[in-house]
Design a protein around this motif. Structure first.
Motif, PDB file in Angstrom:
ATOM      1  N   ARG A  60     -58.901 -35.795   3.223  1.00 23.58           N
ATOM      2  CA  ARG A  60     -58.495 -37.004   2.399  1.00 23.58           C
ATOM      3  C   ARG A  60     -59.439 -37.413   1.325  1.00 23.58           C
ATOM      4  O   ARG A  60     -59.584 -37.601   0.407  1.00 23.58           O
ATOM      5  CB  ARG A  60     -57.918 -38.132   3.260  1.00 23.58           C
ATOM      6  N   ILE A  61     -60.972 -37.336   2.276  1.00 30.37           N
ATOM      7  CA  ILE A  61     -62.151 -37.529   1.253  1.00 30.37           C
ATOM      8  C   ILE A  61     -62.308 -36.507   0.020  1.00 30.37           C
ATOM      9  O   ILE A  61     -62.555 -36.824  -1.051  1.00 30.37           O
ATOM     10  CB  ILE A  61     -63.402 -37.676   2.122  1.00 30.37           C
ATOM     11  N   PHE A  62     -62.224 -35.375   0.584  1.00 21.66           N
ATOM     12  CA  PHE A  62     -62.353 -34.308  -0.401  1.00 21.66           C
ATOM     13  C   PHE A  62     -61.275 -34.409  -1.725  1.00 21.66           C
ATOM     14  O   PHE A  62     -61.637 -34.132  -2.722  1.00 21.66           O
ATOM     15  CB  PHE A  62     -62.294 -33.018   0.244  1.00 21.66           C
ATOM     16  N   TYR A  63     -59.927 -34.634  -1.390  1.00 22.73           N
ATOM     17  CA  TYR A  63     -59.033 -34.767  -2.153  1.00 22.73           C
ATOM     18  C   TYR A  63     -59.323 -35.944  -3.070  1.00 22.73           C
ATOM     19  O   TYR A  63     -58.871 -36.038  -4.254  1.00 22.73           O
ATOM     20  CB  TYR A  63     -57.512 -34.789  -1.626  1.00 22.73           C
ATOM     21  N   LEU A 107     -58.703 -14.720  -2.141  1.00 20.28           N
ATOM     22  CA  LEU A 107     -60.116 -15.640  -2.102  1.00 20.28           C
ATOM     23  C   LEU A 107     -60.416 -16.647  -1.554  1.00 20.28           C
ATOM     24  O   LEU A 107     -61.409 -16.829  -0.944  1.00 20.28           O
ATOM     25  CB  LEU A 107     -60.581 -15.562  -3.708  1.00 20.28           C
ATOM     26  N   GLY A 108     -59.303 -17.780  -1.812  1.00 16.53           N
ATOM     27  CA  GLY A 108     -59.620 -18.886  -1.291  1.00 16.53           C
ATOM     28  C   GLY A 108     -59.514 -18.995   0.257  1.00 16.53           C
ATOM     29  O   GLY A 108     -60.080 -19.680   0.848  1.00 16.53           O
ATOM     30  N   ILE A 114     -55.146 -24.852   2.068  1.00 16.31           N
ATOM     31  CA  ILE A 114     -55.049 -25.491   0.783  1.00 16.31           C
ATOM     32  C   ILE A 114     -56.237 -25.703   0.050  1.00 16.31           C
ATOM     33  O   ILE A 114     -56.233 -25.705  -1.217  1.00 16.31           O
ATOM     34  CB  ILE A 114     -54.237 -26.828   1.013  1.00 16.31           C
ATOM     35  N   ILE A 115     -57.454 -26.115   0.746  1.00 20.31           N
ATOM     36  CA  ILE A 115     -58.475 -26.519  -0.130  1.00 20.31           C
ATOM     37  C   ILE A 115     -58.996 -24.999  -0.554  1.00 20.31           C
ATOM     38  O   ILE A 115     -59.538 -25.031  -1.774  1.00 20.31           O
ATOM     39  CB  ILE A 115     -59.509 -26.885   1.339  1.00 20.31           C
ATOM     40  N   ILE A 122     -62.830 -18.083   1.066  1.00 18.56           N
ATOM     41  CA  ILE A 122     -63.711 -19.050   0.962  1.00 18.56           C
ATOM     42  C   ILE A 122     -63.632 -20.104   2.023  1.00 18.56           C
ATOM     43  O   ILE A 122     -64.516 -20.574   2.954  1.00 18.56           O
ATOM     44  CB  ILE A 122     -63.699 -19.900  -0.390  1.00 18.56           C
ATOM     45  N   VAL A 123     -62.405 -20.608   2.351  1.00 23.03           N
ATOM     46  CA  VAL A 123     -62.020 -21.501   3.389  1.00 23.03           C
ATOM     47  C   VAL A 123     -60.974 -21.013   4.327  1.00 23.03           C
ATOM     48  O   VAL A 123     -59.879 -20.907   3.618  1.00 23.03           O
ATOM     49  CB  VAL A 123     -61.799 -22.996   2.905  1.00 23.03           C
ATOM     50  N   SER A 124     -61.296 -20.584   5.502  1.00 19.17           N
ATOM     51  CA  SER A 124     -60.498 -19.924   6.303  1.00 19.17           C
ATOM     52  C   SER A 124     -59.532 -21.043   6.999  1.00 19.17           C
ATOM     53  O   SER A 124     -60.078 -22.166   7.267  1.00 19.17           O
ATOM     54  CB  SER A 124     -60.968 -19.030   7.451  1.00 19.17           C
ATOM     55  N   ASN A 125     -58.331 -20.769   7.193  1.00 18.68           N
ATOM     56  CA  ASN A 125     -57.487 -21.711   7.792  1.00 18.68           C
ATOM     57  C   ASN A 125     -57.679 -21.857   9.466  1.00 18.68           C
ATOM     58  O   ASN A 125     -58.068 -20.827  10.067  1.00 18.68           O
ATOM     59  CB  ASN A 125     -56.074 -21.090   7.463  1.00 18.68           C
ATOM     60  N   VAL A 126     -57.652 -22.914   9.774  1.00 14.73           N
ATOM     61  CA  VAL A 126     -57.902 -23.184  11.333  1.00 14.73           C
ATOM     62  C   VAL A 126     -56.415 -23.121  12.369  1.00 14.73           C
ATOM     63  O   VAL A 126     -55.638 -23.819  11.538  1.00 14.73           O
ATOM     64  CB  VAL A 126     -58.724 -24.415  11.690  1.00 14.73           C
ATOM     65  N   ARG A 127     -56.585 -22.770  13.040  1.00 13.87           N
ATOM     66  CA  ARG A 127     -55.303 -22.251  14.098  1.00 13.87           C
ATOM     67  C   ARG A 127     -55.385 -23.702  14.970  1.00 13.87           C
ATOM     68  O   ARG A 127     -56.460 -24.128  15.550  1.00 13.87           O
ATOM     69  CB  ARG A 127     -55.427 -21.197  15.168  1.00 13.87           C
ATOM     70  N   LYS A 128     -54.082 -24.568  14.947  1.00 14.12           N
ATOM     71  CA  LYS A 128     -54.198 -25.601  15.986  1.00 14.12           C
ATOM     72  C   LYS A 128     -53.920 -25.440  17.361  1.00 14.12           C
ATOM     73  O   LYS A 128     -53.257 -24.314  17.590  1.00 14.12           O
ATOM     74  CB  LYS A 128     -52.907 -26.474  15.380  1.00 14.12           C
ATOM     75  N   VAL A 129     -54.916 -25.989  18.137  1.00 15.16           N
ATOM     76  CA  VAL A 129     -54.952 -25.668  19.718  1.00 15.16           C
ATOM     77  C   VAL A 129     -54.553 -26.899  20.284  1.00 15.16           C
ATOM     78  O   VAL A 129     -55.259 -28.012  20.128  1.00 15.16           O
ATOM     79  CB  VAL A 129     -56.199 -25.063  20.013  1.00 15.16           C
TER      80      VAL A 129
END
Length: 417
Positions: A107-110, A352-353, A358-359, A401-408
């Motif tokens: 949220r801060i980044f957006y 690439l992203g 999303i980021i 650049i920013v890999s997606n994180v898996r929810k655990v």
């Protein structure tokens, strides 16, 4: 000291790189005097630089202890630790990969992105125009990310939905006088119908076969637009497409550029919000489950047919909206605006992203669209530098650049999640 085998490998790398860049960096044709200029100094410079960089790279590969010491200098720095904390997930990562941040950090980044976007147009018209184009590719990248990143459906004909949205606005305005604000939802809906029409015959296809069919769909769409002269005016295209209106107020050229830019910002924000909500919804979890293992997800009760059609439909909708915005921005469209290279660029943005991030897609779109523009000062070498940076990126960060994180989901001692 370097081993003789390592020196030989570096020499081979240098010679190979000289061979690849020889036609561009060494040979220069003077069309006025009809002569060829041989720039041998460029060849020697490329060979020496490539040989040196290859040796340095192999040295750090061989001396793992030195690599760890250098990495420790960065990781033990307080400033670096704070930056890593901002970029990393709420849980520590052992592999050092930059992953999706926590919701608060996102949220801060957006929020910072929105503030910068709102202030940016006061720079100059050129900067505003190229950033508007970048924002359109943000929308396209996030739309394709639904099919490729979340659902795992390799799509090489995504530009077809982009063309559907653009021609929807152009044709409806030319024949029926439909305005921009009416064409935005209509372009998205019509592109969605095309997405469903594409999804139905490819339900059983995966991987390379799916990619080939979607590539053919994109080319069929472009060729149809190019040859249907009675409706689309063929290769000549459609001109004098009106700009978006603002309650009947006449805007100057500069005001019109800023207005289209703010429309692109608004649509990009809505796309980010929609895709973020989609990721955390039941549909998004079904898409990700289908991406990981289609058979297992079907065994768990997920309707694969409906899920695939949903992925194609939602992905196509955002492409249709971006197409309407593109037609309104340029005021002219023709089939050559929707070639396979556009699909390749959009797919490159997602890869690439970071697929599913999303980021990462936002950063990838800004880099891929803005970097070639800002490298225009180096002339003919800008695409060489651009391609080299892409190759380096794929070698050192294949996950994006920013890999997606898996929810655990973890169960605490009390037995609750």
């Amino acid at each position: 000291m370097f081993k003789l085998s390592e020196i030989k490998k570096s020499i081979i790398v240098a010679l190979w790189f000289i061979f690849l860049t020889f036609p561009i960096m060494v040979i220069k044709v003077n069309t006025i005097d009809n002569e060829i200029i041989w720039r041998w100094h460029n060849m020697f410079t490329i060979g020496i630089v490539t040989f040196t960089l290859s040796l340095i790279w192999r040295y750090f590969q061989e001396t793992e202890g030195s690599g760890r010491k250098i990495a420790a200098l960065f990781t033990q720095n307080p400033l670096t630790r704070n930056i890593k904390r901002v970029l990393s997930s709420s849980r520590p990562t052992k592999d050092g990969v930059i992953r999706e941040s926590s919701p608060t950090i996102q949220r801060i980044f957006y929020g910072l992105l929105i503030v910068v976007a709102l202030v940016f147009p006061f720079a100059n018209d050129y900067q505003t125009t190229i950033l508007t184009t970048a924002l359109m590719y943000v929308i396209l990248g996030l739309g394709l990310n639904i099919a490729v990143g979340l659902a795992g459906l390799l799509h090489l004909g995504y530009v077809a939905f982009y063309a559907v949205g653009a021609y929807t606005y152009a044709l409806l305005n030319m024949y029926y006088g439909v305005g921009f604000w009416v064409a935005v939802p209509l372009g998205g809906i019509l592109a969605t119908l095309f997405g469903i029409a594409l999804g139905i015959p490819v339900l059983r296809l995966r991987g390379d076969y799916l990619a080939i069919v979607t590539l053919g769909f994109g080319e069929i769409t472009r060729i149809t637009l190019e040859n249907w002269d009675a409706l689309t005016q063929g290769p000549s295209g459609i001109a004098q497409i009106p700009k978006p209106g603002l309650f009947g107020i006449e805007l100057s050229t500069q005001q019109g550029i800023m207005y289209v830019y703010y429309l692109a910002v608004g649509l990009a924000v809505l796309t980010v919000f929609a895709t973020y909500r989609l990721q955390n919804s039941r549909i998004g979890r079904a898409l990700m489950a289908m991406r990981e293992d289609e058979i297992a997800s079907q065994a768990m009760g997920i309707d694969i047919t409906r899920t695939k059609l949903t992925a194609f439909a939602l992905s196509a909708f955002f492409a249709g909206v971006a197409g309407v915005l593109f037609a309104a921005k340029t005021g002219f469209i023709n089939p050559q605006s929707f070639t396979f290279m556009e699909s390749a660029i959009i797919l490159s943005i997602v890869v690439l992203g970071g697929m599913g991030s999303i980021i990462g897609v936002i950063i990838g779109a800004l880099i891929l669209i803005l970097l070639p523009e800002y490298l225009r000062e180096v002339g003919n070498y800008r695409m060489l530098l651009f391609g080299a940076s892409m190759v380096i990126m794929m070698i050192f960060r294949p996950q994006g650049i920013v890999s997606n994180v898996r929810k655990v989901y973890k169960i605490d001692k009390g037995g609750q999640k």
